[in-house]
Structure formats: structure tokens, C-alpha cells
Design a protein around this motif. Sequence first.
Motif, PDB file in Angstrom:
ATOM      1  N   LEU A  70     -18.042 -39.471  91.851  1.00  0.00           N
ATOM      2  CA  LEU A  70     -16.844 -37.947  90.654  1.00  0.00           C
ATOM      3  C   LEU A  70     -16.400 -38.894  89.613  1.00  0.00           C
ATOM      4  O   LEU A  70     -15.607 -38.420  88.625  1.00  0.00           O
ATOM      5  N   ALA A  71     -16.240 -40.044  89.471  1.00  0.00           N
ATOM      6  CA  ALA A  71     -15.253 -40.633  88.884  1.00  0.00           C
ATOM      7  C   ALA A  71     -13.556 -39.498  88.594  1.00  0.00           C
ATOM      8  O   ALA A  71     -12.627 -39.757  87.627  1.00  0.00           O
ATOM      9  N   ILE A  72     -13.577 -39.684  89.574  1.00  0.00           N
ATOM     10  CA  ILE A  72     -12.416 -38.516  89.563  1.00  0.00           C
ATOM     11  C   ILE A  72     -10.469 -39.861  90.594  1.00  0.00           C
ATOM     12  O   ILE A  72     -11.131 -40.273  91.854  1.00  0.00           O
ATOM     13  N   LYS A 116      -8.862 -24.926  92.726  1.00  0.00           N
ATOM     14  CA  LYS A 116      -9.016 -23.751  93.343  1.00  0.00           C
ATOM     15  C   LYS A 116      -9.973 -23.973  94.567  1.00  0.00           C
ATOM     16  O   LYS A 116      -9.912 -23.597  95.487  1.00  0.00           O
ATOM     17  N   LYS A 117     -11.396 -25.806  94.083  1.00  0.00           N
ATOM     18  CA  LYS A 117     -12.159 -25.207  94.973  1.00  0.00           C
ATOM     19  C   LYS A 117     -11.725 -26.276  96.217  1.00  0.00           C
ATOM     20  O   LYS A 117     -11.405 -26.863  97.349  1.00  0.00           O
ATOM     21  N   MET A 118     -10.905 -27.339  95.976  1.00  0.00           N
ATOM     22  CA  MET A 118      -9.516 -28.471  96.623  1.00  0.00           C
ATOM     23  C   MET A 118      -8.952 -27.538  97.840  1.00  0.00           C
ATOM     24  O   MET A 118      -9.021 -27.922  98.914  1.00  0.00           O
ATOM     25  N   ALA A 169     -10.534 -31.467 100.833  1.00  0.00           N
ATOM     26  CA  ALA A 169     -10.279 -31.748  98.698  1.00  0.00           C
ATOM     27  C   ALA A 169     -12.368 -32.151  99.111  1.00  0.00           C
ATOM     28  O   ALA A 169     -12.109 -31.472  97.872  1.00  0.00           O
ATOM     29  N   TYR A 170     -12.297 -33.030  99.207  1.00  0.00           N
ATOM     30  CA  TYR A 170     -14.167 -32.952  98.856  1.00  0.00           C
ATOM     31  C   TYR A 170     -15.362 -31.768  98.943  1.00  0.00           C
ATOM     32  O   TYR A 170     -16.320 -31.634  98.711  1.00  0.00           O
ATOM     33  N   THR A 186     -17.321 -29.935  96.983  1.00  0.00           N
ATOM     34  CA  THR A 186     -19.534 -29.734  97.212  1.00  0.00           C
ATOM     35  C   THR A 186     -19.245 -28.807  97.988  1.00  0.00           C
ATOM     36  O   THR A 186     -20.635 -28.204  98.681  1.00  0.00           O
ATOM     37  N   ASP A 187     -18.291 -27.879  98.159  1.00  0.00           N
ATOM     38  CA  ASP A 187     -18.958 -26.369  98.698  1.00  0.00           C
ATOM     39  C   ASP A 187     -19.008 -25.291  97.619  1.00  0.00           C
ATOM     40  O   ASP A 187     -18.405 -25.170  96.838  1.00  0.00           O
ATOM     41  N   ASP A 188     -20.336 -24.413  98.082  1.00  0.00           N
ATOM     42  CA  ASP A 188     -20.330 -24.286  96.505  1.00  0.00           C
ATOM     43  C   ASP A 188     -20.252 -22.790  96.678  1.00  0.00           C
ATOM     44  O   ASP A 188     -19.944 -21.707  95.932  1.00  0.00           O
TER      45      ASP A 188
END
Length: 243
Positions: free
Chosen positions: A8-10, A40-42, A143-144, A148-150
Amino acid sequence: MLATLLLLAIVAFLSIWAIQVQKDNEDVMIQDRKLSDVAKKMIAGILEISKSLSAFGNRIPISYLRLVPHQEAPTNICWGDRNRSVLIRVPLGWTITRNMSDIANEQQESKYYAPVNKQTIEIRSADNSANIFMFLAGLMIGAYRGLTDDKALEKAEEFYSDSNIFEREHNFEQLPASCVEAAEALEEQRHIFEENGVFSKKMLDMTINKLKSFNDKGLSEMLYGNNNQEALRKLVEKYIYCG
């Protein structure tokens, strides 16, 4: 999991209190001068396992004397921009490249220009009793999961609060109120932490057993309810040197 994060290059800069994420030397916490979908996803992923994270971030009974309602300490599992009682707070984000000190000190002659923005999110539950390595690993797992959660953006919306979180219309879940409750939460979600070998079974067993050994369920309510200052003093003296 580690390989996926590298792909992901994060690059993540983590501490007990704040998370800032960059990709290709750009702050991905901001999008169009607002909090980004990545951020927001994290947030959603971390909040979903936040009860279990207490097992790593609040490891002694007096940790939970701070985490009581109607104080500037988090008890509700939610996030927001202004309220200091939320679990994850989004502090003021400076979306321009000038340094804060330049704006605050107009007579300062030298000017510093930061290469990236400074937006972060604050995780406000952990204290000095935290096992920093386990807590940070747990934050990365959360965070991961969010990234990865739709449905992470929908969950982030459900967790969000822009008003008084203690008003009746809010029905947020609560953080554990004792070491025992934190252990029970970790037991329930331990499969998340064991995925990809991030946490070993033995490590989690030791953490759970240690927390349960304090036998402190209901301790905060008893001490505050009875206004037992002497018992409170003895408890603090016993555990204050936890490090």
C-alpha cells in the motif's frame, strides 16, 4: 499483513495519542481540505476493536478511575471533531503548508514551509500503563481492518458525533470499565489479533489472565459511589508506579 501494508506504500507515524499517515510523501489524512476517506476508514476499524485495545492501553485498575462519564476522558466508542469525551478526536488540521508558529508569531522573521500537511487523529484512551508495542500493533490491526473493509465509511458515519455525546439520543457502546471487562473484550475478539500471526496465543493468554487477576469489576463505581477517599488513595499508591 505486513507485506500488504508495504504494498500500500503507506508510512504510518504512530504514538499513543496520534496517527498521521503519508503516501508518496503526501498526507493522506486530508482530501479537498477535509478529513479523507482513508482517515475515516482507519477510524472505523480502530473503533471496532477499541474495547479489546483497552487490554493493551489500560492495564491496571487505576486506569479506569480516569475513564468515567462526564469528564474529558473517553468512555463512549465514537469519534468527533470538538468533543474531548470522544474516543477518537480529530484535532484542528492545518491544510496549508505554512508552519503553525509562523501564523501565531507574525513578527517572526524566518519562515518555515512544511513539505506535508499536519492532520492527525487522536486516540484518547491509553495511559502510561500501556504496553506501547502491543497497543501500537493493535492500532495497526484496527487501521488495516478499516482500510480493507468495504463498509468502513458507513461504519464511520455511525460512530460519528458532532454534539454532546451524553445526550439521550446517543446510544454509543461503552469502553470497558475495569481490567476484567477489558480481558473479556479481548477474549471475544482475540481471533482478530491472532490473524496473520501478529499476536501469539500465549501472548494473549498472558494478557487476559493478568487483567483478570486484578478482580476489579465494579471497583470504580464502589469507590466513587461510597466516596471512599482512603481506599482510593491506597489503590493509587499501589499502582501508580506501574512502569
